[in-house]
Design a protein around this motif. Structure first.
Motif, PDB file in Angstrom:
ATOM      1  N   LEU A   1       0.710  -0.961   0.054  1.00 20.04           N
ATOM      2  CA  LEU A   1       0.078   0.085  -0.058  1.00 20.04           C
ATOM      3  C   LEU A   1       0.902   1.197   0.055  1.00 20.04           C
ATOM      4  CD1 LEU A   1      -2.835   1.366   0.338  1.00 20.04           C
ATOM      5  CD2 LEU A   1      -2.757   1.009   2.908  1.00 20.04           C
ATOM      6  N   ASP A   2       2.045   1.275   0.916  1.00 21.70           N
ATOM      7  CA  ASP A   2       2.951   2.404   0.707  1.00 21.70           C
ATOM      8  C   ASP A   2       3.432   2.686  -0.280  1.00 21.70           C
ATOM      9  OD1 ASP A   2       2.226   2.762   3.521  1.00 21.70           O
ATOM     10  OD2 ASP A   2       3.914   1.845   4.112  1.00 21.70           O
ATOM     11  N   ASN A   3       3.940   1.716  -1.192  1.00 17.38           N
ATOM     12  CA  ASN A   3       4.677   1.680  -2.652  1.00 17.38           C
ATOM     13  C   ASN A   3       3.490   2.283  -3.631  1.00 17.38           C
ATOM     14  OD1 ASN A   3       6.977   0.698  -1.499  1.00 17.38           O
ATOM     15  ND2 ASN A   3       6.533  -1.379  -1.967  1.00 17.38           N
ATOM     16  N   ARG A   4       2.348   1.833  -3.523  1.00 17.76           N
ATOM     17  CA  ARG A   4       1.236   2.265  -4.564  1.00 17.76           C
ATOM     18  C   ARG A   4       0.923   3.619  -4.213  1.00 17.76           C
ATOM     19  NH1 ARG A   4      -1.136  -3.003  -3.583  1.00 17.76           N
ATOM     20  NH2 ARG A   4      -2.599  -1.979  -2.034  1.00 17.76           N
ATOM     21  N   LEU A   5       0.824   4.168  -2.805  1.00 15.57           N
ATOM     22  CA  LEU A   5       0.548   5.312  -2.691  1.00 15.57           C
ATOM     23  C   LEU A   5       1.712   6.280  -3.118  1.00 15.57           C
ATOM     24  CD1 LEU A   5      -1.101   5.204   0.982  1.00 15.57           C
ATOM     25  CD2 LEU A   5      -2.107   5.479  -1.016  1.00 15.57           C
ATOM     26  N   GLN A   6       3.083   6.097  -2.879  1.00 16.17           N
ATOM     27  CA  GLN A   6       4.244   6.711  -3.301  1.00 16.17           C
ATOM     28  C   GLN A   6       4.230   6.845  -4.910  1.00 16.17           C
ATOM     29  OE1 GLN A   6       6.213   8.350  -1.412  1.00 16.17           O
ATOM     30  NE2 GLN A   6       7.668   8.923  -2.905  1.00 16.17           N
ATOM     31  N   ALA A   7       3.787   5.699  -5.578  1.00 21.39           N
ATOM     32  CA  ALA A   7       3.963   5.760  -7.073  1.00 21.39           C
ATOM     33  C   ALA A   7       2.764   6.592  -7.347  1.00 21.39           C
ATOM     34  CB  ALA A   7       3.585   4.389  -7.575  1.00 21.39           C
ATOM     35  N   ASP A   8       1.624   6.616  -6.911  1.00 23.44           N
ATOM     36  CA  ASP A   8       0.421   7.813  -7.329  1.00 23.44           C
ATOM     37  C   ASP A   8       0.827   8.891  -6.961  1.00 23.44           C
ATOM     38  OD1 ASP A   8      -0.992   5.232  -7.927  1.00 23.44           O
ATOM     39  OD2 ASP A   8      -2.145   5.022  -6.106  1.00 23.44           O
ATOM     40  N   ARG A   9       1.552   9.354  -5.802  1.00 25.36           N
ATOM     41  CA  ARG A   9       1.811  10.586  -5.418  1.00 25.36           C
ATOM     42  C   ARG A   9       2.958  11.313  -6.703  1.00 25.36           C
ATOM     43  NH1 ARG A   9       3.853   9.687  -1.202  1.00 25.36           N
ATOM     44  NH2 ARG A   9       1.965   9.631   0.097  1.00 25.36           N
ATOM     45  N   MET A  10       3.835  10.574  -6.833  1.00 26.48           N
ATOM     46  CA  MET A  10       4.698  10.843  -8.055  1.00 26.48           C
ATOM     47  C   MET A  10       4.156  11.105  -9.392  1.00 26.48           C
ATOM     48  SD  MET A  10       8.239   8.443  -7.116  1.00 26.48           S
ATOM     49  CE  MET A  10       9.127   9.133  -8.402  1.00 26.48           C
ATOM     50  N   GLY A  11       3.321  10.198  -9.490  1.00 25.31           N
ATOM     51  CA  GLY A  11       2.379  10.380 -10.965  1.00 25.31           C
ATOM     52  C   GLY A  11       1.619  11.540 -10.986  1.00 25.31           C
ATOM     53  N   PHE A  12       0.953  11.943  -9.710  1.00 27.95           N
ATOM     54  CA  PHE A  12       0.102  13.106  -9.842  1.00 27.95           C
ATOM     55  C   PHE A  12       1.028  14.223  -9.767  1.00 27.95           C
ATOM     56  CE2 PHE A  12      -1.696  16.310  -6.889  1.00 27.95           C
ATOM     57  CZ  PHE A  12      -2.848  16.515  -7.604  1.00 27.95           C
ATOM     58  N   GLN A  13       2.268  14.258  -9.201  1.00 28.85           N
ATOM     59  CA  GLN A  13       2.953  15.601  -9.216  1.00 28.85           C
ATOM     60  C   GLN A  13       3.578  15.789 -10.662  1.00 28.85           C
ATOM     61  OE1 GLN A  13       6.225  15.054  -6.384  1.00 28.85           O
ATOM     62  NE2 GLN A  13       4.731  15.312  -4.604  1.00 28.85           N
ATOM     63  N   ARG A  14       3.958  14.420 -11.437  1.00 27.82           N
ATOM     64  CA  ARG A  14       4.208  14.903 -12.670  1.00 27.82           C
ATOM     65  C   ARG A  14       3.193  15.161 -13.628  1.00 27.82           C
ATOM     66  NH1 ARG A  14       6.512  10.171 -12.631  1.00 27.82           N
ATOM     67  NH2 ARG A  14       4.914   8.936 -13.360  1.00 27.82           N
ATOM     68  N   ASP A  15       1.892  14.797 -13.445  1.00 27.88           N
ATOM     69  CA  ASP A  15       0.834  14.987 -14.234  1.00 27.88           C
ATOM     70  C   ASP A  15       0.348  16.517 -13.930  1.00 27.88           C
ATOM     71  OD1 ASP A  15       0.703  12.277 -15.432  1.00 27.88           O
ATOM     72  OD2 ASP A  15      -1.043  11.968 -14.002  1.00 27.88           O
ATOM     73  N   ARG A  16       0.613  16.884 -12.715  1.00 27.98           N
ATOM     74  CA  ARG A  16       0.381  18.413 -12.500  1.00 27.98           C
ATOM     75  C   ARG A  16       1.341  19.288 -13.000  1.00 27.98           C
ATOM     76  NH1 ARG A  16       0.015  20.695  -6.196  1.00 27.98           N
ATOM     77  NH2 ARG A  16      -0.485  22.796  -6.932  1.00 27.98           N
ATOM     78  N   ALA A  17       2.505  18.895 -13.212  1.00 27.58           N
ATOM     79  CA  ALA A  17       3.487  19.668 -13.846  1.00 27.58           C
ATOM     80  C   ALA A  17       3.490  19.905 -15.338  1.00 27.58           C
ATOM     81  CB  ALA A  17       5.039  19.232 -13.753  1.00 27.58           C
ATOM     82  N   ASP A  18       3.012  18.726 -16.009  1.00 27.68           N
ATOM     83  CA  ASP A  18       2.768  18.743 -17.304  1.00 27.68           C
ATOM     84  C   ASP A  18       1.569  19.592 -17.640  1.00 27.68           C
ATOM     85  OD1 ASP A  18       4.600  17.147 -17.556  1.00 27.68           O
ATOM     86  OD2 ASP A  18       3.775  15.302 -17.629  1.00 27.68           O
ATOM     87  N   ARG A  19       0.631  19.639 -16.918  1.00 28.07           N
ATOM     88  CA  ARG A  19      -0.680  20.435 -17.256  1.00 28.07           C
ATOM     89  C   ARG A  19      -0.590  21.858 -16.863  1.00 28.07           C
ATOM     90  NH1 ARG A  19      -3.370  17.997 -13.737  1.00 28.07           N
ATOM     91  NH2 ARG A  19      -3.163  19.410 -12.086  1.00 28.07           N
TER      92      ARG A  19
END
Length: 639
Positions: A505-523
Motif C-alpha cells: 500500500l505504501d509503494n502504491r501510494l508513493q507511485a500515485d503521489r509521484m505520478g500526480f506531481q508529474r501530471d500536475r507539472a505537465d498540465r
C-alpha cells in the motif's frame, strides 16, 4: 503375618494411586484438612457452572474432543472442556446465569473456558445464538470460529454461523454491539449489521433473520421470572424456571422461601433423579424436574408445615455452585435390610441451614464460609436433629462410574433407620469391578502397573481395562498446547501478511503521489503555453483592427464658427427711454455626462466641407462697424 503384609502392600498401592490421581476426576472422602496434608488437592473447581436447559432431538454432551459423549439431559451441568453437539433437526439451549446460548441443528460448540472470570466458546461448525444481558459478563465473553474472533462491547444478542459456507464465518449482531477480528482486520459491528469473514477477506452486509432467530427470541420472551429476580438475582443458574413451577414467600427464620407447586404432598428432595460422576466434582445430582437445577445446587431445603421448601439464602452477586448440597451417611460396616438380605448401603439427606456442608473436593475457606454462612444457623446448630428426607440405596450402586438412577434403585424395608451420627461426607470414588470378582484375590496394582498407567494412561489386568484419571487432563493440556502453537503461528502469518499489505500500500501510494506531481507539472506547462498563444493572437488581432493614420488627419467633425447677429440701425430720435434691464440669473451649466469611448471602427473619414468666401452678414454703415454685446448683454457699436 503374610496376610498382614499383603494387606499393607495393598493399602500402600492404593495410596500411591490416589496420590497420583487428579483432583478433577477423583472424589475424595477425607475432610479438607486431611486432603491438604496429603497433597491430593491441586486446583479449586470453578464456582460458575452452566446448565442444559432444553433438549430437542438428539443432542450429545461430552468432555474434551475425542472423549466419549453421552446423551444430554435437562439439568446436566456444563463446565470447561464440554462439547455439545446437535444432530440435524435438533436444538439445544444452555443457560449460564442470565446468559443464554442456543444451538441449531447440525452444530458443535465447545466450552473452552468457563469459570468465575471468563466465558470462552468455540463454534466448530453450525449456528449459535447468544444473548448476554449482564454488563459484567460482557468483558468476559469471547467466541471463536476458524476464521473470526467475536467479542462483545455491550450487552446484546449475536448470531454466529460457522462453516455453513465453506471456509466462511458469518457474525450477525441483532442487538447491541460487537467487535469482530479476522482476516487481518478488526471492525465494530452494530445492531442490524453482519460481518462475513473468510480467510483473506472481510465484508459487511445487512443482517438477516430466519426461523432460528425467531425461536430464540420467543424463548427469551417466555423465560421471564420477575419474582425470582427480586429474591435470588439473575446470575443464579436456573432462576428462570422457578416462577412457573412454584411460589415465593418470606419466613422469619429462613428469609425467602420457594415452594414447588407441581409435586405431591409426600415429595422429598434428591429422590427423583440420578447421581452422575462428573469431573471435577465427582458424584453430581441431576434432577428430573424441569425446575430442578437451582434448588439442588444452591441454598438449602427446610420443612415448613410438613412441606418441603427451598431457602436460597443471602442474595449474592454470583452465588457458589455445588454438585449437591446433601449429607452422606453409611460406609464401613453399616448395612440395611433390602428384602431378605442385609446389604451395605449409602444414604443421603438434604442439608438444612443448620447443617454444615462438607465437600468431597478442594474448596477454599472463603467459598466454604459462603456456603455455610446463614443468618439464623447459629441458634440451632448445636441441637441434635434427625435427618429428614433420608434416601438409602445399596452401596454397590456406587461401585461403577455409571449413573445411579434413584427411582429404580431398591428401597430398604424399614422406614426408620439407625443412621450413624457425625459430619456429612461424600461417598467414595467408584470402584470399577469386573463381573464375577473373587473376594479372596488381590485387586490392587503393583508399581510396574502404576508406572504403566501413568505412562500410557491405560492398564490391562485380567481382561479389565481401566482408564487413567489423569489421561484426559494430559490430552486436554496437549490439545490446548497444540491449539496455542497453531494460534501463535496463525497470528505470526497474519502479522506478516499485514506488513506485506502495508508495504504494498505504501509503494502504491508513493507511485500515485509521484505520478500526480508529474501530471500536475505537465498540465501547468500546457496551460502556460496556451495562455502565451492566446495573448499573441489577441495582440495580432488588435493590430489588424487599428485605423491607418494619414499625414494631415482631418477631424471627424468640423463645427462652424459662430456668426455675429445683425444689430438694428441706431436712431437717436426714436431712442426710447433707457430702462435698466433685469439682470438674468445665471443658469447652471449642464455638463454632459461622459460617454464611454466608442471602439475604433474601420470607416473612411468624411470629405472636407467648403468654407464660405465672404461673411454671411454685412453690417450697415460701412465695413468697419462692428456690433457686439458686453458682459451684461447690452449692444455696443464700434466704428
Amino acid at each position: 503375618m503374610t496376610h498382614r503384609l499383603v494387606h499393607t502392600a495393598a493399602l500402600l498401592a492404593l495410596a500411591a494411586i490416589s496420590t497420583c490421581a487428579s483432583a478433577q476426576t477423583v472424589l475424595q472422602t477425607d475432610p479438607p484438612e486431611q486432603m491438604h496434608a496429603a497433597g491430593v488437592m491441586e486446583t479449586e473447581p470453578p464456582g460458575r457452572v452452566g446448565r442444559v436447559s432444553l433438549v430437542q432431538g438428539k443432542v450429545e454432551i461430552g468432555g474434551a474432543i475425542g472423549s466419549e459423549s453421552n446423551a444430554a439431559l435437562v439439568n446436566w451441568p456444563v463446565t470447561t472442556s464440554n462439547l455439545v453437539t446437535t444432530a440435524p433437526g435438533a436444538r439445544a439451549e444452555i443457560r449460564i446465569g442470565s446468559t443464554s446460548i442456543r444451538l441449531d441443528g447440525d452444530s458443535s460448540l465447545e466450552f473452552t473456558e468457563l469459570d468465575d472470570d471468563s466465558l470462552r466458546l468455540r463454534l466448530h461448525f453450525g449456528s449459535a445464538s447468544i444473548r448476554v444481558m449482564n454488563s459484567e459478563v460482557v468483558p468476559e465473553f469471547e467466541l471463536r470460529t476458524a476464521q473470526a474472533t467475536v467479542r462483545l462491547t455491550q450487552p446484546g444478542r449475536l448470531r454466529v454461523d460457522a462453516d455453513r459456507l465453506p471456509d466462511t464465518s458469518l457474525v450477525s449482531v441483532l442487538d447491541g454491539e460487537a467487535q469482530v477480528d479476522g482476516a487481518g482486520a478488526s471492525l465494530t459491528v452494530r445492531a442490524g449489521r453482519s460481518a462475513e469473514v473468510r480467510d483473506d477477506d472481510v465484508r459487511t452486509l445487512q443482517a438477516q433473520r430466519d426461523e432460528f432467530d425467531d425461536w430464540s427470541l420467543t424463548r427469551d420472551q417466555t423465560l421471564v421470572a420477575e419474582q425470582s429476580q427480586r429474591h435470588i438475582g439473575t446470575e443464579m443458574t436456573g432462576y428462570e424456571e422457578l416462577d412457573r413451577y412454584g411460589s415465593w414467600s418470606t419466613n422469619s427464620d429462613y428469609g425467602s422461601l420457594w415452594t414447588p407447586t407441581t409435586v405431591a404432598a409426600d415429595w422429598t428432595p434428591y429422590r427423583d433423579g440420578q447421581w452422575s460422576y462428573i469431573a471435577p466434582w465427582g458424584w453430581t445430582w441431576v434432577d428430573n424436574a424441569p425446575w430442578g437445577y437451582a434448588p439442588f445446587h444452591y441454598g438449602r431445603w427446610v420443612q415448613v408445615r410438613n412441606r418441603w421448601a427451598w431457602a436460597p439464602g443471602r442474595l449474592e452477586r454470583r452465588p457458589v455452585w455445588s454438585p449437591a448440597l446433601v449429607g452422606w451417611v453409611g460406609g464401613g460396616s453399616w448395612s440395611v435390610g433390602f428384602g431378605a438380605h442385609n446389604l451395605h448401603a449409602h444414604g443421603w439427606y438434604p442439608l438444612s441451614p443448620y447443617d454444615r456442608y462438607v465437600p468431597g473436593y478442594r474448596l477454599s475457606d472463603e467459598r466454604l464460609r459462603r456456603l455455610n454462612d446463614w443468618r439464623h444457623a447459629t441458634r440451632r446448630a448445636a441441637q441434635q436433629r434427625p435427618h429428614h428426607g433420608l434416601t438409602v440405596v445399596p452401596r454397590e450402586h456406587f461401585g461403577g462410574r455409571g449413573p445411579v438412577v434413584v427411582p429404580r434403585a431398591p428401597r430398604p424395608d424399614r422406614a426408620s433407620l439407625a443412621v450413624p451420627r457425625g459430619p456429612g461426607s461424600a461417598p467414595p470414588p467408584p470402584l470399577v469391578t469386573r463381573a464375577g470378582f473373587n473376594s479372596d484375590r488381590r485387586d490392587v496394582l503393583d508399581r510396574r502397573e502404576v508406572r504403566q498407567r501413568l505412562e500410557t494412561g491405560r492398564v490391562t489386568q485380567d481382561r479389565f481395562e481401566q482408564r487413567d484419571p489423569m489421561a484426559g487432563q494430559r490430552e486436554s493440556n496437549e490439545r490446548l498446547a497444540r491449539e496455542r502453537a497453531q494460534h501463535q503461528e496463525r497470528v505470526a502469518r497474519q502479522q506478516d501478511e499485514r506488513e506485506r499489505m502495508q508495504r504494498d500500500l505504501d509503494n502504491r501510494l508513493q507511485a500515485d503521489r509521484m505520478g500526480f506531481q508529474r501530471d500536475r507539472a505537465d498540465r501547468e506547462q500546457r496551460e502556460q503555453r496556451d495562455r502565451m498563444r492566446e495573448r499573441a493572437e489577441r495582440v495580432q488581432q488588435q493590430q489588424l483592427q487599428r485605423p491607418i493614420m494619414t499625414a494631415n488627419p482631418e477631424p471627424a467633425f468640423n463645427r462652424p464658427e459662430p456668426r455675429p447677429m445683425p444689430r438694428p440701425e441706431f436712431r437717436p430720435e426714436s431712442r426710447p427711454e433707457s430702462r435698466p434691464e433685469p439682470r438674468p440669473e445665471p443658469r447652471p451649466i449642464a455638463r454632459p455626462e461622459p460617454r464611454p469611448a466608442a471602439p475604433p471602427q474601420m470607416v473612411a473619414p468624411p470629405p472636407p466641407r467648403p468654407q464660405p468666401s465672404a461673411p454671411a452678414f454685412q453690417p450697415r454703415g460701412g465695413a468697419d462697424q462692428r456690433a457686439h454685446t458686453d458682459a451684461r448683454g447690452r449692444q455696443i457699436q464700434e466704428r
